[in-house]
Scaffold this motif. Sequence first.
Motif, PDB file in Angstrom:
ATOM      1  N   UNK A   1      52.167  72.825  -9.178  1.00  0.00           N
ATOM      2  CA  UNK A   1      53.388  72.347  -8.548  1.00  0.00           C
ATOM      3  C   UNK A   1      53.325  70.911  -8.091  1.00  0.00           C
ATOM      4  N   UNK A   2      52.518  70.103  -8.765  1.00  0.00           N
ATOM      5  CA  UNK A   2      52.410  68.679  -8.415  1.00  0.00           C
ATOM      6  C   UNK A   2      53.227  67.850  -9.410  1.00  0.00           C
ATOM      7  N   UNK A   3      53.501  66.627  -9.070  1.00  0.00           N
ATOM      8  CA  UNK A   3      54.227  65.752  -9.976  1.00  0.00           C
ATOM      9  C   UNK A   3      53.344  65.297 -11.115  1.00  0.00           C
ATOM     10  N   UNK A   4      53.937  64.845 -12.228  1.00  0.00           N
ATOM     11  CA  UNK A   4      53.151  64.441 -13.402  1.00  0.00           C
ATOM     12  C   UNK A   4      52.203  63.276 -13.123  1.00  0.00           C
ATOM     13  N   UNK A   5      52.517  62.472 -12.126  1.00  0.00           N
ATOM     14  CA  UNK A   5      51.668  61.325 -11.798  1.00  0.00           C
ATOM     15  C   UNK A   5      50.720  61.611 -10.632  1.00  0.00           C
ATOM     16  N   UNK A   6      50.702  62.864 -10.182  1.00  0.00           N
ATOM     17  CA  UNK A   6      49.866  63.225  -9.034  1.00  0.00           C
ATOM     18  C   UNK A   6      48.384  63.201  -9.406  1.00  0.00           C
ATOM     19  N   UNK A   7      47.567  62.708  -8.492  1.00  0.00           N
ATOM     20  CA  UNK A   7      46.115  62.690  -8.710  1.00  0.00           C
ATOM     21  C   UNK A   7      45.552  64.100  -8.792  1.00  0.00           C
ATOM     22  N   UNK A   8      46.281  65.092  -8.259  1.00  0.00           N
ATOM     23  CA  UNK A   8      45.810  66.481  -8.301  1.00  0.00           C
ATOM     24  C   UNK A   8      45.664  66.982  -9.732  1.00  0.00           C
ATOM     25  N   UNK A   9      46.444  66.412 -10.651  1.00  0.00           N
ATOM     26  CA  UNK A   9      46.399  66.867 -12.039  1.00  0.00           C
ATOM     27  C   UNK A   9      45.052  66.600 -12.694  1.00  0.00           C
ATOM     28  N   UNK A  10      44.245  65.702 -12.120  1.00  0.00           N
ATOM     29  CA  UNK A  10      42.900  65.494 -12.658  1.00  0.00           C
ATOM     30  C   UNK A  10      41.809  65.792 -11.632  1.00  0.00           C
TER      31      UNK A  10
ATOM     32  N   UNK B   1      45.788  74.262 -20.391  1.00  0.00           N
ATOM     33  CA  UNK B   1      45.668  74.397 -18.937  1.00  0.00           C
ATOM     34  C   UNK B   1      45.431  73.043 -18.277  1.00  0.00           C
ATOM     35  N   UNK B   2      44.517  72.272 -18.852  1.00  0.00           N
ATOM     36  CA  UNK B   2      44.225  70.943 -18.301  1.00  0.00           C
ATOM     37  C   UNK B   2      45.445  70.033 -18.441  1.00  0.00           C
ATOM     38  N   UNK B   3      46.080  70.087 -19.615  1.00  0.00           N
ATOM     39  CA  UNK B   3      47.240  69.219 -19.870  1.00  0.00           C
ATOM     40  C   UNK B   3      48.389  69.511 -18.914  1.00  0.00           C
ATOM     41  N   UNK B   4      48.593  70.786 -18.613  1.00  0.00           N
ATOM     42  CA  UNK B   4      49.736  71.186 -17.793  1.00  0.00           C
ATOM     43  C   UNK B   4      49.345  71.509 -16.356  1.00  0.00           C
ATOM     44  N   UNK B   5      48.198  71.011 -15.913  1.00  0.00           N
ATOM     45  CA  UNK B   5      47.721  71.386 -14.581  1.00  0.00           C
ATOM     46  C   UNK B   5      48.701  70.977 -13.484  1.00  0.00           C
ATOM     47  N   UNK B   6      49.401  69.871 -13.684  1.00  0.00           N
ATOM     48  CA  UNK B   6      50.365  69.432 -12.669  1.00  0.00           C
ATOM     49  C   UNK B   6      51.474  70.450 -12.491  1.00  0.00           C
TER      50      UNK B   6
END
Length: 510
Positions: free
Chosen positions: A456-465, A447-452
Amino acid sequence: MTTGSSSPSRPAADDISTYLGQERALRADRLGTGGLLLSVLAATAPLMVVAGVMPTTFAVMGIVGQPLLFVALGAVLVLFSVGYAEMSRHVHNAGAFYAYIARGLGGTAGAGAALVALVAYSSLQVGIYGIFGFEVSNLFATYADVDLAWWIPALAAVAVVGALGWLKIDVNARVLGVLLVVEVILVVVFDIAAISDPAREGLSLHAFNPDTLTGAGVSTALCFCIAAFTGFEQAPVYAEETSRPHVLVPRVMFLAVGSVAVFFAFSSWALTVATGPSAIVGTAQKESAGLLFTLTESRLGATFTDVLHVLFVTGMFAATLSFHNVVARYAFAMGREGLLPRAFGRTNEASGAPGTGSLLQTAVSAVVVIAFAVADDGLAGDPTAPVLHLFTWCGNIGALGVILLMAAASLSVIVFFARRGAAGAQAWRLVTSALAGLALLALAGYTVKDFDVLVGAGPDSALSWILPGVIGLALVAGLLQGALLRARSPEAHARIGLGNEAFQLDKAAR
């Protein structure tokens, strides 16, 4: 507090323990098996899952074998429920998760779990207001030709849910029950219609073929699907409000997880039958959240589809009410044990409901909805903003929190019975808890790894962390609070997880 005299507002010394027990305990005998089961299942929002989660999973992940994922997740959660249900026979506390974790792993861990649970369930509820408001505004536009901003019905729902939160839990259970039963009936009618009128590939069982679960998207698809089960684990939250918690809570948990797994596996299979397994991914990508409604209109007509649209909205309302009740009870349990101000640890005199916790969640919901409404003006008027942001962001934050809580609860079950010298007698339950805990930890990692992808955020999005960081921040803050409480007030720290049992100990000591 002086106990040598009485006053109109306080009972005399002989009754002080009784007074405390009534004020800081939820009313017992409010829920039976049916009421408890309906309260729990309402949180799963079956129509929202079938119309929203399933098409999204097919479309985004391209996994045809979604029905098999529900079966696999159901098996993992049954393993989890074995130890969790046994724990519920020994611990009756509206704090459920954090109470279990405190009794197994200690008060500091319990304090951390308490704040995670409060944030997770609050996020799950608040997130639904986004899609609720969006769908209601669509209904007004379609059937009344009225342009209604999404946040207006969302805030109206916040107010109504807040009002219902002050009522007796059995009244809430009846509201949830009616909405849930009608919702399930309509989905079953579609399932039957799909099976009666399959696509060209007929009643294919290809979706249950393990070969359909190959590819990099499987782990993320599991993350999407686990959110559909959120709710079954809430049964122990209502333990204090049942007459026989040691019997009813385990019974309802197994009924809930079993029925949810079967229902969702069958309904997702019906979607593949209606379009054909080879076409389900492409059709879902084309229709998106309209997939179910397109399929019902071609088989059951426009009137049925219109009713389904309305029940889609009422089902979301039922889910928000269910989560609201859970958050209010967590706040109540935390207030009773000093993890929140003591005002939260008192119930309404008239209804016995945790009124202050209900007010807190109503206020939080209103603030978040208003914040997203203001932010929506800066998103170029994007009409999907409340769905793509409020719903997906908060929903996935909540799902991650619940997965971590279940993993921690699995470990606490093992430690709890081992410390009591019951490891041998409970050996098979401890094995199932260990297996479930490992599977849940792996799922949390994915879940954490694929949060982006999930939000629906990009892989480099700050939302992923940043977004999963909300749960991490809640955990750290809770652990710090527990550590400070242990240093400053060891007696209060020792009460974490005891719930109403602490007041029974007070009574015995007098």
